[in-house]
Design an enzyme around this catalytic site. Structure first.
Site, PDB file in Angstrom:
ATOM      1  N   ASP A 199       0.836  -1.193   0.000  1.00  0.00           N
ATOM      2  CA  ASP A 199       0.000   0.000   0.000  1.00  0.00           C
ATOM      3  C   ASP A 199       0.882   1.259   0.000  1.00  0.00           C
ATOM      4  OD1 ASP A 199      -2.805   0.964   0.415  1.00  0.00           O
ATOM      5  OD2 ASP A 199      -1.924   1.862   2.197  1.00  0.00           O
ATOM      6  N   ASP A 318     -10.459   2.111  -4.760  1.00  0.00           N
ATOM      7  CA  ASP A 318     -10.427   3.540  -4.442  1.00  0.00           C
ATOM      8  C   ASP A 318     -11.007   4.353  -5.606  1.00  0.00           C
ATOM      9  OD1 ASP A 318      -9.114   3.091  -2.025  1.00  0.00           O
ATOM     10  OD2 ASP A 318      -7.142   3.181  -2.973  1.00  0.00           O
TER      11      ASP A 318
END
Ligand code: NOJ
Length: 541
Positions: A199, A318
């Site tokens: 991430d 996202d």
């Protein structure tokens, strides 16, 4: 075992809360994923990337981890996860975990210790500052557009957080923390996971002097990301992964608001000594325009080191679903098929976001329905927020789409009775079958898996065309982004059609590319028999 399997693999990205519920609580879980392993086999998926399933207070959908060595009860137990690994591996499917190096949850024991006093041994594991006369240390902002320093009442000092205040950033300049974190990688590697998606990995190191970011029009964030020390850490990370042959990694190179191919490529080092792959976000921001795709793809290829492996994705948890980015929701079915062909024929490892293989689009979500705190915060600028691309998987047209026997944590997209796995498997020309056939074709033709890519000038702005070549096998791909028929005669004489997104195999004699059609063909003169699925029975390999 081929340690480079990931260069030829097709990855599938699951947002676990939304994939398959097994216990009726309305939230997807590991047992649910196990029950769907045959689905991956049917589609031809080689590896699955799971968004985080670790123990978490779920302030940020699991990207706020409070225990890196345990599974959150929402998703199951460690034993469930071991079972998933075992059963997936038995079917030849690899599992990639999502690991958050940049920050932990504020409930993580490391942070609880760190905040307890200024001289706690773990104080320096996070980024603390006394502030300037009660004011924040500098002008850094979070990626959620807020002040990035939070004053902690225990000691009165500020800690830095790139995202929510419940996600304090780790200090990767601290060697003890780094060692402890590397043990987390080992924990999962020893268990048998096949790799990690890292991430926001370009954010992990910050300027040692905490200098102010320059105030520019595009809010250039130069001091709280992309620091040179990040490369050293990734080199160490790669050495660790090399101890576990056959494992792989992909880093999220977070740049807002658009991609940055050069930056993404830089985290591959020489192609063999840092990340295995790096996500560049350029395609996520492309509008429906063949030239824009061409430029974005080309810049990424050009930026890569010679040994660097490209990878592509067009939707994620996202940014939402690619099909919803092209203005008016028209021709979505055709556009979905074209993008599927593109993703599966470009040189590089494709990552399919769950549901994209059905042509799922972003859902309309009212303010009341939003679950994601970021979505609530940013309403109405970003309607529906990230939840709109995180709706439950659409398996069939039953109540709750076969996703759960209970109340889904987030409403299904209202099109689920039409757009669902069951319907699309039955329809030979669905997006799902396009995806399945293209994966099959990709597996049959080394040129599509390993071949070089060259873009072809067709004389039509609306067409993106390229060849893939491996030894003496050459495959051509033409994607018609326009809503007009295009004549392909300039470059498709004597071609053998291997695949078309159109229901009827087109008469290649006329060399017409229909609106939004995508075709794959060879320049072989000899016509090969086509199977009923539209894929050649015996491709000329
Ligand atoms: C990127 C993840 O993809 C996103 O969902 C998350 O909110 C941030 N990183 C913070 O972890």
């Amino acid at each position: 075992m081929d340690k480079n399997w990931w260069k030829q693999a097709v990855f599938y990205h699951i947002y676990p809360k939304s994939f398959q519920d097994s216990d009726g609580d309305g939230i997807g879980d590991i047992r649910g994923i196990i029950s769907r392993l045959d689905y991956f086999t049917a589609l031809g998926i080689d590896a699955v990337w799971l968004s985080p399933i670790y123990r978490s207070p779920m302030v940020d959908g699991g990207y706020d981890i409070s225990d890196y060595r345990d599974i959150d009860p929402l998703f199951g137990t460690l034993d469930d996860f071991r079972e998933l690994l075992k059963q997936a591996h038995n079917k030849g499917i690899r599992i990639m975990m999502d690991l958050v190096m940049n920050h932990t949850s504020d409930r993580h024991p490391w942070f609880m210790e760190s905040r307890s006093s200024v001289d706690n041994p773990k104080r320096d594991w996070y980024i603390w500052h006394a502030g300037h006369n009660g004011k924040v240390p500098n002008n850094w902002r979070t990626n959620f557009f807020e002040r990035a320093w939070h004053r902690d009442e225990v000691t009165g000092h500020f800690y830095y957080h790139s995202f929510f205040k419940e996600q304090p950033d780790l200090n990767w300049r601290n060697e003890d923390m780094k060692r402890a974190f590397f043990e987390i990688f080992r924990f999962w590697l020893d268990m048998g996971v096949d790799g990690f998606r890292l991430d926001v990995v370009n954010l992990i190191v910050k300027d040692g002097l905490l200098r102010n970011n320059p105030i520019t029009l595009n809010h250039s964030k130069i001091y709280n990301r992309n620091q040179p020390e990040t490369y050293d850490i990734l080199r160490e990370f790669r050495i660790l992964l090399n101890e576990y042959p056959g494992t792989t990694s992909v880093g999220e190179i977070y740049v807002f608001p658009c991609g940055n191919p050069k930056l993404a490529a830089s985290f591959l080092g020489n192609g063999d000594d840092m990340l295995h792959m790096a996500f560049d976000f350029s395609l996520i921001f492309c509008t429906w325009n063949a030239r824009k795709y061409f430029r974005a793809i080309q810049s990424y290829y050009k930026a890569l080191p010679p040994a660097g492996q490209p990878c592509f994705f067009i939707s994620n948890h996202d940014a939402g679903r690619s099909l919803s980015r092209f203005g008016r929701v028209r021709h979505t079915h055709e556009k979905a098929k074209l993008l599927t062909v593109m993703l599966l024929t470009l040189k590089g490892t494709p990552f399919i976001y769950y549901g994209d293989e059905l042509g799922m689009t972003n859902a309309r979500i009212s303010r009341k329905q939003i679950r994601d705190p970021y979505g609530k915060k940013i309403w109405p600028i970003y309607r529906g927020g990230r939840d709109r691309g995180r709706t439950p998987m659409q398996w069939n047209d039953s109540e709750s789409g076969g996703f759960t026997s209970g109340e889904p944590w987030l409403s299904l997209h209202r099109d689920f009775r039409k757009v669902n796995v069951e319907n699309e498997i039955a329809d030979e020309y669905s997006v799902w079958n396009t995806c399945r056939k293209m994966i099959e074709l990709r597996k049959t033709l080394p040129s599509l898996q390993l071949g070089n890519i060259e873009f072809v000038e067709t004389g039509h702005n609306g067409i993106l065309a390229y060849t893939r070549t491996f030894d003496d096998q050459q495959v051509w791909i033409a994607l018609n982004f326009s809503s007009r028929k295009q004549n392909l005669s300039r470059f498709s004489q004597n071609c053998q059609l291997l695949f078309s997104t159109r229901p009827k195999i087109v008469d290649t004699g006329k060399n017409l590319l229909y609106p939004f059609e995508a075709v794959v063909f060879t320049k072989e003169a000899a016509l090969m028999p086509l199977s009923s699925s539209g894929i050649m029975k015996n491709p000329p390999i």
